[in-house]
Design an enzyme around this catalytic site. Structure first.
Site, PDB file in Angstrom:
ATOM      1  N   LYS A  11       0.735  -1.037  -0.095  1.00 52.07           N
ATOM      2  CA  LYS A  11      -0.101  -0.172   0.178  1.00 52.07           C
ATOM      3  C   LYS A  11       0.771   1.234   0.233  1.00 52.07           C
ATOM      4  CE  LYS A  11       0.754   1.519   4.365  1.00 52.07           C
ATOM      5  NZ  LYS A  11       1.726   2.425   4.629  1.00 52.07           N
ATOM      6  N   ASP A 141      -2.208  -1.465  10.050  1.00 57.64           N
ATOM      7  CA  ASP A 141      -2.420  -1.657   8.707  1.00 57.64           C
ATOM      8  C   ASP A 141      -2.922  -2.902   8.163  1.00 57.64           C
ATOM      9  OD1 ASP A 141      -1.396   0.823   8.334  1.00 57.64           O
ATOM     10  OD2 ASP A 141       0.464   0.268   7.818  1.00 57.64           O
TER      11      ASP A 141
HETATM   12  P1  ATP Z   1       4.099  -0.844   7.735  1.00 59.12           P
HETATM   13  O1  ATP Z   1       3.936   0.310   6.708  1.00 59.12           O
HETATM   14  O2  ATP Z   1       2.940  -1.537   7.899  1.00 59.12           O
HETATM   15  O3  ATP Z   1       4.595   0.096   8.840  1.00 59.12           O
HETATM   16  P2  ATP Z   1       6.727  -1.293   6.696  1.00 59.12           P
HETATM   17  O4  ATP Z   1       6.530  -1.511   5.286  1.00 59.12           O
HETATM   18  O5  ATP Z   1       7.203  -0.182   7.330  1.00 59.12           O
HETATM   19  O6  ATP Z   1       5.305  -1.600   7.413  1.00 59.12           O
HETATM   20  P3  ATP Z   1       7.607  -3.803   6.857  1.00 59.12           P
HETATM   21  O7  ATP Z   1       8.346  -4.312   5.634  1.00 59.12           O
HETATM   22  O8  ATP Z   1       6.196  -4.520   7.442  1.00 59.12           O
HETATM   23  O9  ATP Z   1       7.667  -2.384   7.163  1.00 59.12           O
HETATM   24  O10 ATP Z   1       8.833  -4.445   7.902  1.00 59.12           O
HETATM   25  C1  ATP Z   1       9.004  -4.005   9.507  1.00 59.12           C
HETATM   26  C2  ATP Z   1       9.885  -4.874  10.036  1.00 59.12           C
HETATM   27  O11 ATP Z   1       9.019  -5.992  10.270  1.00 59.12           O
HETATM   28  C3  ATP Z   1      11.226  -5.178   9.537  1.00 59.12           C
HETATM   29  O12 ATP Z   1      12.243  -4.827  10.425  1.00 59.12           O
HETATM   30  C4  ATP Z   1      11.150  -6.633   9.249  1.00 59.12           C
HETATM   31  O13 ATP Z   1      12.182  -7.421   9.745  1.00 59.12           O
HETATM   32  C5  ATP Z   1       9.771  -7.184  10.236  1.00 59.12           C
HETATM   33  N1  ATP Z   1       9.236  -8.124   9.696  1.00 59.12           N
HETATM   34  C6  ATP Z   1       8.585  -9.335  10.186  1.00 59.12           C
HETATM   35  N2  ATP Z   1       7.519  -9.803   9.445  1.00 59.12           N
HETATM   36  C7  ATP Z   1       7.880  -9.399   8.166  1.00 59.12           C
HETATM   37  C8  ATP Z   1       7.214  -9.727   6.957  1.00 59.12           C
HETATM   38  N3  ATP Z   1       6.495 -10.777   6.838  1.00 59.12           N
HETATM   39  N4  ATP Z   1       7.710  -8.911   6.084  1.00 59.12           N
HETATM   40  C9  ATP Z   1       8.385  -8.112   6.021  1.00 59.12           C
HETATM   41  N5  ATP Z   1       8.984  -7.536   7.227  1.00 59.12           N
HETATM   42  C10 ATP Z   1       8.733  -8.353   8.246  1.00 59.12           C
END
Ligand code: ATP
Length: 316
Positions: A11, A141
């Site tokens: 997203k 989210d």
């Molecule tokens: P959001 O926008 O929901 O805050 P994000 O895009 O900023 O998420 P993610 O890619 O979800 O961030 O990753 C955040 C942290 O979660 C990372 O440090 C990662 O190591 C950990 N993590 C745990 N599970 C997952 C997963 N299935 N995919 C990605 N990261 C994950």
């Protein structure tokens, strides 16, 4: 034994306004969330063991029970212990295309895919609303990722109202591979630096003195006016992330100089997107950025807004 493959889209935030603090430590938000067709693939397979196992082809992503996909499967096992006892464990394989810790809900969409996939694998018959409610226990989210499309999210981001869908608006998305921003850090820093601009209202809720302009963005979406959507992009978290990450600010400036409809950091960053008039413009903008910032650490994607959330493909 049955297995499912699920396509789990990322997203972007077209709008993110922090309107106040909450007693539970979260923030009161108004967000406008949009699915894009940059997606991970999740394979779910009933296991011959009673274990939940996660594998991911990206070493930045944990494979233990801290993986949010693992947490989603554990939640299903806790909520439906008899079904878990009957069907046993599940093997989850994540093929990562969505940059990690990028503000693109990569983890949240994996969790949503697991909830939707296990609902099918275990024949639970849960409705979308029930799946969204389970998702809210995993992260703010996740309910949006269950629903997909275009939506306005309030509360801590988990209360959703759908908006008219925005299909096939092209965007260029940029993310420095080596940069990660912790969502918790971004909100905490915002509260420390800008919390004093909140006021206490009659109900003792702490809220921001001045609202921004989510109404203009909703209107632009209702009219499917891409130029106005570009004009009304907003993200309060830019105020804390851009000063610390000059590369992100530079990328945003280079996008803006390319004459795009609008550019903004997504979520807590550090990814930045630029809305374009057409696929052709997106290709020109990507080329322009590659020439202006010749840095191999910068990953660029051309992607599109999409009307759907998680898509399910049954294998066996
Ligand atoms: P959001 O926008 O929901 O805050 P994000 O895009 O900023 O998420 P993610 O890619 O979800 O961030 O990753 C955040 C942290 O979660 C990372 O440090 C990662 O190591 C950990 N993590 C745990 N599970 C997952 C997963 N299935 N995919 C990605 N990261 C994950």
């Amino acid at each position: 034994m049955r297995s499912y493959t699920l396509i789990a889209p990322a997203k972007i935030n077209l709008y993110l306004e922090i309107i106040g603090d909450r007693p539970d430590g979260y923030h009161e938000l108004i967000m406008i969330l949009q699915s894009i067709d940059l997606a991970d693939q999740i394979d779910l397979q009933a296991s011959v063991t009673d274990k939940i196992r996660v594998r991911c082809d990206n070493p930045q992503v944990p494979s233990d029970n801290s993986n949010i996909a693992h947490r989603a499967a554990s939640l299903m096992a806790e909520e439906f212990p008899e079904v878990f006892a009957k069907y046993g464990g599940v093997d989850i394989t994540i093929h990562k295309n969505i940059p990690v810790a990028a503000g693109l809900a990569g983890g949240s969409t994996n969790a949503a895919a697991v909830l939707i996939g296990m609902n099918l694998l275990w024949n639970l018959g849960l409705t979308q609303i029930e799946l969204e409610e389970l998702g809210a226990k995993l992260g703010s989210d996740v309910p949006f990722c269950v629903a997909g499309g275009t939506a306005i999210a309030t509360g801590r981001g988990e209360q959703l109202s759908p908006l008219p869908s925005l299909d096939a608006i092209y965007l260029v998305l940029g993310k420095y591979r080596s940069l990660e921003v912790s969502t918790a850090w971004a909100y905490k820093t915002y509260r420390q630096e800008f919390g004093s601009s909140y006021i206490r209202d009659a109900n003792s809720l702490v809220s921001r003195a001045e609202a921004v302009h989510s109404g203009s963005m909703v209107k632009a979406i209702v009219h499917r006016d891409a130029a106005q959507i570009g004009q009304n992009l907003h993200n309060d978290l830019e105020r804390v992330v851009l000063p610390i990450y000059p590369q992100v600010l530079q990328l945003r400036e280079v996008f803006a100089s390319a004459g795009v409809l609008g550019t903004m950091m997504s979520g807590s960053g550090p990814s930045v997107f630029a809305l374009c008039e057409s696929q052709q413009q997106a290709e020109q903008v990507k080329f322009h950025v590659e020439k202006t910032i010749p840095d191999e650490d910068l990953e660029l994607f051309i992607t599109r807004t999409t009307t759907h959330g998680i898509q399910v493909r049954s294998l066996v």
